[in-house]
Motif scaffolding. Sequence first.
Motif, PDB file in Angstrom:
ATOM      1  N   ASP A   3       0.745  -1.483  -0.034  1.00  0.00           N
ATOM      2  CA  ASP A   3      -0.055   0.131   0.022  1.00  0.00           C
ATOM      3  C   ASP A   3       0.923   1.360   0.036  1.00  0.00           C
ATOM      4  O   ASP A   3       0.620   2.058  -0.640  1.00  0.00           O
ATOM      5  CB  ASP A   3      -0.752  -0.061   1.374  1.00  0.00           C
ATOM      6  N   VAL A   4       1.890   1.167   0.767  1.00  0.00           N
ATOM      7  CA  VAL A   4       2.811   2.332   0.974  1.00  0.00           C
ATOM      8  C   VAL A   4       4.383   1.923   0.675  1.00  0.00           C
ATOM      9  O   VAL A   4       4.647   0.785   1.315  1.00  0.00           O
ATOM     10  CB  VAL A   4       2.630   2.996   2.318  1.00  0.00           C
ATOM     11  N   GLU A   5       5.141   2.750  -0.199  1.00  0.00           N
ATOM     12  CA  GLU A   5       6.463   2.267  -0.098  1.00  0.00           C
ATOM     13  C   GLU A   5       7.076   3.766   0.174  1.00  0.00           C
ATOM     14  O   GLU A   5       6.893   4.630  -0.684  1.00  0.00           O
ATOM     15  CB  GLU A   5       7.039   1.549  -1.249  1.00  0.00           C
ATOM     16  N   LEU A   6       8.203   3.864   0.881  1.00  0.00           N
ATOM     17  CA  LEU A   6       9.021   4.883   1.094  1.00  0.00           C
ATOM     18  C   LEU A   6      10.568   4.618   0.641  1.00  0.00           C
ATOM     19  O   LEU A   6      10.955   3.499   0.875  1.00  0.00           O
ATOM     20  CB  LEU A   6       9.482   5.467   2.475  1.00  0.00           C
ATOM     21  N   ALA A  50       1.057  11.857   3.782  1.00  0.00           N
ATOM     22  CA  ALA A  50      -0.175  12.599   3.852  1.00  0.00           C
ATOM     23  C   ALA A  50      -0.157  13.718   2.892  1.00  0.00           C
ATOM     24  O   ALA A  50      -1.161  14.044   2.132  1.00  0.00           O
ATOM     25  CB  ALA A  50      -0.607  13.247   4.942  1.00  0.00           C
ATOM     26  N   GLY A  51       1.123  14.366   2.466  1.00  0.00           N
ATOM     27  CA  GLY A  51       1.142  15.276   1.711  1.00  0.00           C
ATOM     28  C   GLY A  51       1.066  16.653   2.509  1.00  0.00           C
ATOM     29  O   GLY A  51       0.967  17.908   1.723  1.00  0.00           O
ATOM     30  N   HIS A  52       1.166  16.499   3.687  1.00  0.00           N
ATOM     31  CA  HIS A  52       1.026  17.835   4.592  1.00  0.00           C
ATOM     32  C   HIS A  52       2.224  18.465   4.723  1.00  0.00           C
ATOM     33  O   HIS A  52       2.546  19.703   5.213  1.00  0.00           O
ATOM     34  CB  HIS A  52       0.501  17.701   5.742  1.00  0.00           C
ATOM     35  N   GLU A  53       3.532  17.572   4.360  1.00  0.00           N
ATOM     36  CA  GLU A  53       4.994  18.321   4.462  1.00  0.00           C
ATOM     37  C   GLU A  53       5.691  17.778   3.109  1.00  0.00           C
ATOM     38  O   GLU A  53       5.280  16.774   2.541  1.00  0.00           O
ATOM     39  CB  GLU A  53       5.645  17.556   5.650  1.00  0.00           C
ATOM     40  N   SER A  54       6.180  18.756   2.800  1.00  0.00           N
ATOM     41  CA  SER A  54       7.170  18.333   1.325  1.00  0.00           C
ATOM     42  C   SER A  54       8.288  17.317   1.434  1.00  0.00           C
ATOM     43  O   SER A  54       8.662  17.303   2.783  1.00  0.00           O
ATOM     44  CB  SER A  54       7.810  19.695   0.690  1.00  0.00           C
ATOM     45  N   LEU A  61       5.383   5.923  -2.620  1.00  0.00           N
ATOM     46  CA  LEU A  61       4.583   5.553  -3.399  1.00  0.00           C
ATOM     47  C   LEU A  61       3.315   4.916  -2.830  1.00  0.00           C
ATOM     48  O   LEU A  61       3.641   4.393  -1.803  1.00  0.00           O
ATOM     49  CB  LEU A  61       5.357   4.141  -4.446  1.00  0.00           C
ATOM     50  N   LEU A  62       2.287   5.211  -3.334  1.00  0.00           N
ATOM     51  CA  LEU A  62       0.978   4.445  -2.860  1.00  0.00           C
ATOM     52  C   LEU A  62       0.413   3.674  -3.711  1.00  0.00           C
ATOM     53  O   LEU A  62       0.079   4.231  -5.007  1.00  0.00           O
ATOM     54  CB  LEU A  62      -0.093   5.641  -2.472  1.00  0.00           C
ATOM     55  N   ALA A  63       0.113   2.354  -3.336  1.00  0.00           N
ATOM     56  CA  ALA A  63      -0.322   1.302  -4.394  1.00  0.00           C
ATOM     57  C   ALA A  63       0.525   1.552  -5.774  1.00  0.00           C
ATOM     58  O   ALA A  63      -0.018   1.328  -6.769  1.00  0.00           O
ATOM     59  CB  ALA A  63      -1.717   1.538  -4.684  1.00  0.00           C
ATOM     60  N   GLY A  64       1.754   1.686  -5.743  1.00  0.00           N
ATOM     61  CA  GLY A  64       2.560   1.464  -6.799  1.00  0.00           C
ATOM     62  C   GLY A  64       2.678   2.753  -7.421  1.00  0.00           C
ATOM     63  O   GLY A  64       3.429   2.892  -8.479  1.00  0.00           O
ATOM     64  N   ARG A  65       2.139   3.951  -7.227  1.00  0.00           N
ATOM     65  CA  ARG A  65       2.009   5.136  -7.895  1.00  0.00           C
ATOM     66  C   ARG A  65       2.645   6.255  -7.095  1.00  0.00           C
ATOM     67  O   ARG A  65       2.560   6.400  -5.943  1.00  0.00           O
ATOM     68  CB  ARG A  65       0.473   5.536  -8.036  1.00  0.00           C
ATOM     69  N   SER A  74      -5.411  14.421  -3.673  1.00  0.00           N
ATOM     70  CA  SER A  74      -4.993  13.426  -4.795  1.00  0.00           C
ATOM     71  C   SER A  74      -4.280  12.040  -4.687  1.00  0.00           C
ATOM     72  O   SER A  74      -3.926  11.387  -5.556  1.00  0.00           O
ATOM     73  CB  SER A  74      -4.289  14.296  -5.853  1.00  0.00           C
ATOM     74  N   ARG A  75      -4.154  11.880  -3.328  1.00  0.00           N
ATOM     75  CA  ARG A  75      -3.304  10.673  -3.014  1.00  0.00           C
ATOM     76  C   ARG A  75      -4.074   9.451  -2.480  1.00  0.00           C
ATOM     77  O   ARG A  75      -3.347   8.443  -2.633  1.00  0.00           O
ATOM     78  CB  ARG A  75      -2.361  11.111  -1.647  1.00  0.00           C
ATOM     79  N   GLY A  76      -5.233   9.676  -2.386  1.00  0.00           N
ATOM     80  CA  GLY A  76      -5.991   8.199  -1.834  1.00  0.00           C
ATOM     81  C   GLY A  76      -5.772   7.966  -0.263  1.00  0.00           C
ATOM     82  O   GLY A  76      -5.880   6.749   0.071  1.00  0.00           O
ATOM     83  N   THR A  77      -5.241   9.220   0.454  1.00  0.00           N
ATOM     84  CA  THR A  77      -5.114   8.995   1.948  1.00  0.00           C
ATOM     85  C   THR A  77      -5.923   9.880   2.551  1.00  0.00           C
ATOM     86  O   THR A  77      -6.685  10.772   2.017  1.00  0.00           O
ATOM     87  CB  THR A  77      -3.741   9.353   2.493  1.00  0.00           C
ATOM     88  N   ALA A  78      -6.375   9.689   3.890  1.00  0.00           N
ATOM     89  CA  ALA A  78      -7.220  10.598   4.852  1.00  0.00           C
ATOM     90  C   ALA A  78      -6.422  10.467   6.203  1.00  0.00           C
ATOM     91  O   ALA A  78      -5.758   9.324   6.486  1.00  0.00           O
ATOM     92  CB  ALA A  78      -8.355   9.892   5.200  1.00  0.00           C
ATOM     93  N   MET A  79      -6.465  11.630   6.840  1.00  0.00           N
ATOM     94  CA  MET A  79      -5.601  11.968   8.019  1.00  0.00           C
ATOM     95  C   MET A  79      -6.457  12.329   9.223  1.00  0.00           C
ATOM     96  O   MET A  79      -7.402  13.111   9.067  1.00  0.00           O
ATOM     97  CB  MET A  79      -4.610  13.045   8.065  1.00  0.00           C
ATOM     98  N   MET A  80      -6.341  11.641  10.299  1.00  0.00           N
ATOM     99  CA  MET A  80      -7.154  11.958  11.520  1.00  0.00           C
ATOM    100  C   MET A  80      -6.029  12.628  12.589  1.00  0.00           C
ATOM    101  O   MET A  80      -4.881  11.938  12.703  1.00  0.00           O
ATOM    102  CB  MET A  80      -7.789  10.462  12.278  1.00  0.00           C
ATOM    103  N   PHE A  81      -6.203  13.622  12.976  1.00  0.00           N
ATOM    104  CA  PHE A  81      -5.273  14.625  13.512  1.00  0.00           C
ATOM    105  C   PHE A  81      -5.454  14.409  15.089  1.00  0.00           C
ATOM    106  O   PHE A  81      -6.517  13.923  15.474  1.00  0.00           O
ATOM    107  CB  PHE A  81      -5.624  16.083  13.293  1.00  0.00           C
TER     108      PHE A  81
END
Length: 325
Positions: A3-6, A50-54, A61-65, A74-81
């Motif tokens: 699902d996620v790769e860094l 999440a895309g909230h930090e550069s 990569l999320l699901a290979g993208r 546009s990432r397909g994630t959601a964040m609970m603060f």
Amino acid sequence: MNDVELVAVTKRYGGAVAVDAIDLAIPTASYTCLLGPSGCGKTSTLRMIAGHESVSDGDILLAGRNVTLLPPASRGTAMMFQSYALFPHLSARDNVAFGLRMRGTPKAERLAKADQFLDLVQLGALADRLPAQLSGGQQQRVALARALITGPRVLLLDEPLSALDPFLRAKMREELKRLQRELGISFIHVTHSQEEAMALADLAVVMDHGRIVQAAPPREVFERPTSAFVARFIGGHNVLPRGERAVAVRTDRCRLDAGTEGPRLEGRVRALEYLGSTVRVVVATPDGTEAEALLPDSAFASSTVTLGDAATLAWNAADEHALAA
């Protein structure tokens, strides 16, 4: 597919490196906990996913993208603060529906779906209440439903249980794990709590000074820590010198025993803590080395040890785990 790769992900704030070229693969539909002391880089890592930090360097990569340069929506994630960030003037139902409102979903459809997700988090009967009329645990459930309603592939949680009392924290751990399994999506959860990570995670990722020092299932991290830092941070271990190396010994494998052969530590009792079913006994040597045993209450009750007494902690050599230098 993960699902996620860094890939060699780095975050710099000016000249300071907060996250240092980390690599991590998070399997599909898994529960991952990022844990470590304050300033270790775990929240920066979550916010970059999440895309909230550069990202200063590397790729996400999320699901290979590759989403490294994409905005959060546009990432397909959601964040609970951590703060939940509920709108105080909106009902629980309208808070949950807000993300669909921003997407232009028709009112009747978004409110019906909001009711479904409030039912999922067992708050359907409180849909019309304002956040101020809800307890902390109920507010958290509203925030969770609001994050889930958009159908993310990955849910990101920033210390979601830190504001709750211990009893409610345990209940919400159960709820988070239940939801993750029922929904079949990946949760990535930042926490300071070793207990929280042990209870929730399929993958526990221990960080220190911006680096990943161990990533493995919780049982492996606890039973086979890779370093003295991990053993001490996870807790439940004594880290002791053994020649030119160090070893970790679980505290629940140590005993008060002066009469058998094998590894031991001799000193005086520096601390005693009654913990209900167990008793924590800390023994310190004259040179300042300390170790502790977590004894069943029945075993401690049969001893006569008190504070300041001479005492010997013993364990089996087979229970020693060698640590990296």
